[in-house]
Design an enzyme around this catalytic site. Structure first.
Site, PDB file in Angstrom:
ATOM      1  N   LYS A 171      -6.739   7.167  -6.156  1.00 29.04           N
ATOM      2  CA  LYS A 171      -6.619   8.629  -6.112  1.00 29.04           C
ATOM      3  C   LYS A 171      -5.646   9.048  -5.010  1.00 29.04           C
ATOM      4  O   LYS A 171      -4.878   9.981  -5.170  1.00 29.04           O
ATOM      5  CB  LYS A 171      -7.991   9.256  -5.816  1.00 29.04           C
ATOM      6  CG  LYS A 171      -8.959   9.168  -6.969  1.00 29.04           C
ATOM      7  CD  LYS A 171     -10.181  10.054  -6.725  1.00 29.04           C
ATOM      8  CE  LYS A 171     -11.205   9.846  -7.810  1.00 29.04           C
ATOM      9  NZ  LYS A 171     -12.367  10.747  -7.685  1.00 29.04           N
TER      10      LYS A 171
ATOM     11  N   ARG B  68      -1.387  -0.913  -8.300  1.00 27.93           N
ATOM     12  CA  ARG B  68      -2.773  -0.496  -8.031  1.00 27.93           C
ATOM     13  C   ARG B  68      -2.767   1.017  -8.202  1.00 27.93           C
ATOM     14  O   ARG B  68      -1.903   1.693  -7.634  1.00 27.93           O
ATOM     15  CB  ARG B  68      -3.186  -0.855  -6.604  1.00 27.93           C
ATOM     16  CG  ARG B  68      -4.532  -0.226  -6.206  1.00 27.93           C
ATOM     17  CD  ARG B  68      -4.767  -0.287  -4.698  1.00 27.93           C
ATOM     18  NE  ARG B  68      -4.810  -1.636  -4.202  1.00 27.93           N
ATOM     19  CZ  ARG B  68      -4.411  -1.993  -2.978  1.00 27.93           C
ATOM     20  NH1 ARG B  68      -3.938  -1.086  -2.137  1.00 27.93           N
ATOM     21  NH2 ARG B  68      -4.468  -3.244  -2.579  1.00 27.93           N
TER      22      ARG B  68
ATOM     23  N   ARG C 265      -8.638   7.376  12.729  1.00 31.62           N
ATOM     24  CA  ARG C 265      -7.494   8.024  12.070  1.00 31.62           C
ATOM     25  C   ARG C 265      -7.862   8.408  10.642  1.00 31.62           C
ATOM     26  O   ARG C 265      -7.564   9.490  10.167  1.00 31.62           O
ATOM     27  CB  ARG C 265      -6.298   7.073  12.065  1.00 31.62           C
ATOM     28  CG  ARG C 265      -4.994   7.766  11.725  1.00 31.62           C
ATOM     29  CD  ARG C 265      -3.802   6.922  12.071  1.00 31.62           C
ATOM     30  NE  ARG C 265      -4.022   5.511  11.868  1.00 31.62           N
ATOM     31  CZ  ARG C 265      -4.023   4.614  12.839  1.00 31.62           C
ATOM     32  NH1 ARG C 265      -3.832   4.971  14.079  1.00 31.62           N
ATOM     33  NH2 ARG C 265      -4.216   3.353  12.570  1.00 31.62           N
TER      34      ARG C 265
ATOM     35  N   ASP D 150       0.856  -1.195   0.000  1.00 29.40           N
ATOM     36  CA  ASP D 150       0.000   0.000   0.000  1.00 29.40           C
ATOM     37  C   ASP D 150       0.887   1.238   0.000  1.00 29.40           C
ATOM     38  O   ASP D 150       2.004   1.211   0.533  1.00 29.40           O
ATOM     39  CB  ASP D 150      -0.867   0.050   1.275  1.00 29.40           C
ATOM     40  CG  ASP D 150      -2.053  -0.904   1.215  1.00 29.40           C
ATOM     41  OD1 ASP D 150      -2.319  -1.491   0.158  1.00 29.40           O
ATOM     42  OD2 ASP D 150      -2.723  -1.053   2.264  1.00 29.40           O
TER      43      ASP D 150
HETATM   44  C1  LIG Z   1      -8.803  -1.261  -3.281  1.00 26.07           C
HETATM   45  C2  LIG Z   1      -8.360   0.081  -2.805  1.00 26.07           C
HETATM   46  C3  LIG Z   1      -7.111   0.221  -2.247  1.00 26.07           C
HETATM   47  C4  LIG Z   1      -6.653   1.490  -1.840  1.00 26.07           C
HETATM   48  N1  LIG Z   1      -5.374   1.620  -1.397  1.00 26.07           N
HETATM   49  C5  LIG Z   1      -4.907   2.864  -1.109  1.00 26.07           C
HETATM   50  C6  LIG Z   1      -3.552   3.081  -0.796  1.00 26.07           C
HETATM   51  O1  LIG Z   1      -2.727   2.170  -0.753  1.00 26.07           O
HETATM   52  N2  LIG Z   1      -3.148   4.352  -0.521  1.00 26.07           N
HETATM   53  C7  LIG Z   1      -4.007   5.424  -0.566  1.00 26.07           C
HETATM   54  O2  LIG Z   1      -3.581   6.551  -0.350  1.00 26.07           O
HETATM   55  N3  LIG Z   1      -5.309   5.219  -0.858  1.00 26.07           N
HETATM   56  C8  LIG Z   1      -5.784   3.986  -1.127  1.00 26.07           C
HETATM   57  N4  LIG Z   1      -7.103   3.817  -1.456  1.00 26.07           N
HETATM   58  C9  LIG Z   1      -8.064   4.934  -1.250  1.00 26.07           C
HETATM   59  C10 LIG Z   1      -8.179   5.798  -2.468  1.00 26.07           C
HETATM   60  O3  LIG Z   1      -6.981   6.525  -2.632  1.00 26.07           O
HETATM   61  C11 LIG Z   1      -9.349   6.792  -2.354  1.00 26.07           C
HETATM   62  O4  LIG Z   1      -9.168   7.647  -1.295  1.00 26.07           O
HETATM   63  C12 LIG Z   1     -10.710   6.159  -2.172  1.00 26.07           C
HETATM   64  O5  LIG Z   1     -10.817   5.015  -2.958  1.00 26.07           O
HETATM   65  C13 LIG Z   1     -11.811   7.142  -2.591  1.00 26.07           C
HETATM   66  O6  LIG Z   1     -11.593   7.569  -3.912  1.00 26.07           O
HETATM   67  P1  LIG Z   1     -12.506   7.149  -5.156  1.00 26.07           P
HETATM   68  O7  LIG Z   1     -11.600   6.834  -6.291  1.00 26.07           O
HETATM   69  O8  LIG Z   1     -13.442   6.083  -4.783  1.00 26.07           O
HETATM   70  O9  LIG Z   1     -13.220   8.497  -5.558  1.00 26.07           O
HETATM   71  P2  LIG Z   1     -14.028   9.590  -4.721  1.00 26.07           P
HETATM   72  O10 LIG Z   1     -14.236  10.729  -5.662  1.00 26.07           O
HETATM   73  O11 LIG Z   1     -13.404   9.878  -3.403  1.00 26.07           O
HETATM   74  O12 LIG Z   1     -15.379   8.873  -4.449  1.00 26.07           O
HETATM   75  C14 LIG Z   1     -16.277   8.571  -5.505  1.00 26.07           C
HETATM   76  C15 LIG Z   1     -17.571   8.065  -4.905  1.00 26.07           C
HETATM   77  O13 LIG Z   1     -17.322   6.813  -4.267  1.00 26.07           O
HETATM   78  C16 LIG Z   1     -18.070   6.710  -3.071  1.00 26.07           C
HETATM   79  N5  LIG Z   1     -17.141   6.521  -1.955  1.00 26.07           N
HETATM   80  C17 LIG Z   1     -15.804   6.721  -1.963  1.00 26.07           C
HETATM   81  N6  LIG Z   1     -15.263   6.390  -0.760  1.00 26.07           N
HETATM   82  C18 LIG Z   1     -16.293   6.009   0.036  1.00 26.07           C
HETATM   83  C19 LIG Z   1     -16.429   5.541   1.391  1.00 26.07           C
HETATM   84  N7  LIG Z   1     -15.370   5.410   2.191  1.00 26.07           N
HETATM   85  N8  LIG Z   1     -17.660   5.221   1.863  1.00 26.07           N
HETATM   86  C20 LIG Z   1     -18.747   5.313   1.073  1.00 26.07           C
HETATM   87  N9  LIG Z   1     -18.697   5.749  -0.219  1.00 26.07           N
HETATM   88  C21 LIG Z   1     -17.505   6.087  -0.733  1.00 26.07           C
HETATM   89  C22 LIG Z   1     -18.899   7.945  -2.959  1.00 26.07           C
HETATM   90  O14 LIG Z   1     -20.150   7.701  -3.552  1.00 26.07           O
HETATM   91  C23 LIG Z   1     -18.130   8.954  -3.800  1.00 26.07           C
HETATM   92  O15 LIG Z   1     -18.923   9.981  -4.294  1.00 26.07           O
HETATM   93  C24 LIG Z   1      -7.541   2.593  -1.928  1.00 26.07           C
HETATM   94  C25 LIG Z   1      -8.805   2.434  -2.482  1.00 26.07           C
HETATM   95  C26 LIG Z   1      -9.215   1.213  -2.945  1.00 26.07           C
HETATM   96  C27 LIG Z   1     -10.550   1.100  -3.591  1.00 26.07           C
END
Ligand SMILES: Cc1cc2nc3c(=O)[nH]c(=O)nc-3n(C[C@H](O)[C@H](O)[C@H](O)COP(=O)(O)OP(=O)(O)OC[C@H]3O[C@@H](n4cnc5c(N)ncnc54)[C@H](O)[C@@H]3O)c2cc1C
Length: 303
Positions: free
Chosen positions: A182, A179, A283, A123
Site C-alpha cells: 500500500k 512487490r 521514524r 524498497d
Molecule cells: C513485506 C513488506 C514490505 C514492505 N515494503 C514497503 C516498501 O518498500 N515501501 C513502503 O512504502 N511500504 C512498504 N511496506 C509497508 C506497506 O506499504 C504498508 O504500510 C503496511 O504493510 C501496512 O499496510 P497493510 O497492507 O498491511 O494494510 P493496513 O490496512 O495498513 O493494515 C491492515 C491490518 O494489518 C494489521 N497491521 C498492519 N500493519 C501493522 C503493524 N505494523 N503492526 C501490527 N499490525 C499491523 C492491522 O491489523 C491492520 O488492521 C511493506 C510491507 C510489507 C508487508
C-alpha cells in the site's frame, strides 16, 4: 488525534521502553539474531527477505559502511543456507547525496547476489525518490535481469501508469519482479489516495494488471480483505504458484500469515535487524501515526 499525540511523544521515551514494542517487529541488533529468526521462519516453510536497518544517511562514509554490511550479510546468509533474499533502501546508499555513488554501491550488492543466484529487492521510499528508484531499477535490471526487483506502492496515483511504462522490462523468460504494497509514507493527497477503500481498490486494480500481464509479484499486505481479493484474482487468472508469493512484515499478524501458508500459498517475511532499530522505530512512528495504535496494542495486548 490520540495516535498523533502518542507518535509525537514516543521518541522521547527511554530506549528500553521503545524496545518493548520494537522487539516484536525487529529480529535483533546482530546478524546472528537475523540468522536465528530466518532459520525459525524457514523451518515453517516461510522464506525471508533480510533488511539491515538504516535509511536517510548524512555522509557517503555511511553509505560505504552500509554496503559492506550487506555484502557480509549475503555471505553469512549463504553460509547459513538461509532460504531468502535481501531488501535495500537506496537512501541508505546515498541516493539523496550522490546518485552515481548510490548506483555503484547497489550494483556491487546485486552483482554479489547474482553470483550466488540470489536476489535484491529495491524498497520504495517516499515520493521524492520514486523516479530515481525506478531509474536505478531499470539500470540494474538491464545488467542483472533475474536478480533485482522493485517495490510499487498502490497508494500513489501514478502506480498503474508506472506499471504500463515498465512493461518493456517484462518477458516470458524472465518476468519483471515487483512487490506490491500500500505504501507507508505520508504523501500529499494530490499524488496519493488517502482513503482505505480507494487504496484497496487501486491495489486490486494494480494486482489485476500484474496477473493479466504475467508479471511476478510479492503481494505484501496484512489486510484480510486484500488477501481475499488477491485469492479471487489468483483463481480468476489461474495464476501458477511460481508467479506470486505473499509477503508480510516480521511480527505482524502471525495468525493471518499462518492461514495464508496453510492455504498452500508461498510466503516471505521481511526481517529487519541492526543497531539502528531505535531510529527506525521512532521514524516510522513519526511518518505514520497510525502505527502508534499497533504499537500500543503490541505493548498492552499480548497474544
Ligand atoms: C513485506 C513488506 C514490505 C514492505 N515494503 C514497503 C516498501 O518498500 N515501501 C513502503 O512504502 N511500504 C512498504 N511496506 C509497508 C506497506 O506499504 C504498508 O504500510 C503496511 O504493510 C501496512 O499496510 P497493510 O497492507 O498491511 O494494510 P493496513 O490496512 O495498513 O493494515 C491492515 C491490518 O494489518 C494489521 N497491521 C498492519 N500493519 C501493522 C503493524 N505494523 N503492526 C501490527 N499490525 C499491523 C492491522 O491489523 C491492520 O488492521 C511493506 C510491507 C510489507 C508487508
Amino acid at each position: 488525534m490520540f495516535n498523533k499525540f502518542i507518535a509525537a511523544i514516543l521518541p522521547y521515551f527511554p530506549k528500553k521502553f521503545i524496545w518493548i514494542f520494537s522487539r516484536a517487529y525487529i529480529s535483533g541488533e546482530t546478524i546472528d539474531d537475523a540468522m536465528r529468526v530466518s532459520k525459525e521462519l524457514n523451518s515453517k516453510n516461510i522464506k525471508v527477505t533480510l533488511d539491515v536497518l538504516g535509511e536517510f544517511i548524512k555522509t557517503l562514509e555511511e553509505a560505504e559502511e552500509n554496503k559492506k554490511e550487506y555484502l557480509n550479510l549475503i555471505d553469512v546468509s549463504f553460509k547459513n543456507h538461509i532460504n531468502g533474499n535481501f531488501s535495500v533502501k537506496p537512501t541508505s546508499f546515498g541516493l539523496l547525496i550522490d546518485k552515481e555513488v548510490c548506483y555503484t554501491h547497489i550494483r556491487e550488492i546485486v552483482a554479489k547476489a547474482a553470483s550466488l543466484k540470489s536476489f535484491i529487492r529495491i524498497d520504495m521510499e517516499d515520493s521524492p525518490t520514486t523516479d530515481d528508484e525506478i531509474a536505478l531499477f531499470r539500470r540494474l535490471k538491464a545488467e542483472f535481469p533475474a536478480n533485482v526487483g522493485l517495490v510499487l506502492q498502490a497508494y500513489l496515483k501514478r502506480t498503474y501508469n508506472d506499471l504500463e511504462q515498465m512493461m518493456d522490462l517484462n518477458s516470458p523468460e524472465i518476468p519483471v519482479n515487483y512487490r506490491l504494497c500500500k505504501g507507508i509514507y505520508v504523501e500529499h493527497e494530490s499524488i496519493a489516495y488517502k482513503k482505505y477503500e480507494d487504496i484497496n481498490q487501486h491495489y486490486l486494480e494494480d494486482l489485476e494488471y500484474i496477473f493479466k500481464n504475467k508479471i511476478y509479484v510479492g503481494i505484501a499486505t496484512h489486510d484480510k480483505p486484500l488477501i481475499e481479493g488477491a485469492y479471487r484474482l489468483i483463481k480468476k487468472y489461474n495464476v501458477p504458484k511460481n508467479m506470486y508469493e505473499f509477503q508480510m512484515l516480521y511480527g505482524v499478524t502471525p495468525k493471518l500469515r499462518e492461514s495464508v501458508v496453510n492455504e498452500g500459498h508461498n510466503m516471505r517475511v521481511y526481517v529487519p535487524f541492526g543497531k539502528q532499530w531505535f531510529g527506525y522505530s521512532t521514524r516510522r512512528l513519526k511518518e505514520n501515526p497510525k502505527m502508534a495504535s499497533h504499537i500500543i496494542k503490541a505493548v498492552f495486548y499480548k497474544g
